[in-house]
Write an enzyme that holds these catalytic residues in place. Sequence first.
Site, PDB file in Angstrom:
ATOM      1  N   CYS A  30      40.082  44.182  49.293  1.00 38.89           N
ATOM      2  CA  CYS A  30      40.045  45.967  48.551  1.00 38.89           C
ATOM      3  C   CYS A  30      39.255  46.620  47.489  1.00 38.89           C
ATOM      4  O   CYS A  30      39.124  45.926  46.101  1.00 38.89           O
ATOM      5  CB  CYS A  30      41.626  46.569  48.142  1.00 38.89           C
ATOM      6  N   CYS A  60      32.842  39.445  40.518  1.00 40.79           N
ATOM      7  CA  CYS A  60      31.772  39.006  41.155  1.00 40.79           C
ATOM      8  C   CYS A  60      31.097  37.480  40.324  1.00 40.79           C
ATOM      9  O   CYS A  60      31.724  37.676  38.827  1.00 40.79           O
ATOM     10  CB  CYS A  60      30.775  39.802  40.063  1.00 40.79           C
TER      11      CYS A  60
END
Length: 183
Positions: free
Chosen positions: A172, A147
């Site tokens: 993924c 992130c």
Amino acid sequence: MPFISSSIVRSTIATARTRLPLSNTRSTVKLSGIGLPFALFSSSSSSKMPSDNFPVNKSDDEWHAVLSPEQFRVLRQKGTERPGSSALDKKNDDGVYHCAGCDAPLYTSKTKFASGCGWPAFYDTVPGAVIRHEDKSMFMTRTEIVCAKCGGHLGHVFKGEGFPNPVDERHCVNGISLNFKKE
């Protein structure tokens, strides 16, 4: 601890790869006693995220206060959840997937697809939401995704697998690192 040759370790890992899709896991092989017990979905203490390089900067105690133990292990210690354990893998509702650590929007349902890998899969991110890093763990080189707001470990990106999406890429993502919000 008895000596265990690297060829035995490589052979055991190769055997495990035929049983589990380890290309997506961030795991450490733990050698203890005489056997080779695997901690397939654990994390390495040396792989902790640097928390001071991101806009959201919290101490481990602060992260423990807002994350479940499993979210902490995945997001802050670069762990991997068990394949098939997230309800978000099969979720098809319209909406936005946010970081479970800082609530930053990361992915939209428009870029989600069924990959069959056992983890939620996307082919693109919300612009600027994810940072890519080279990851040389597990005896291979992969592209880790985190992130951009808090540095939380999300998963890995794989290219050239032939999925029918515009970029032939698969993000993924650990479902436990995401929160889904309907549009």
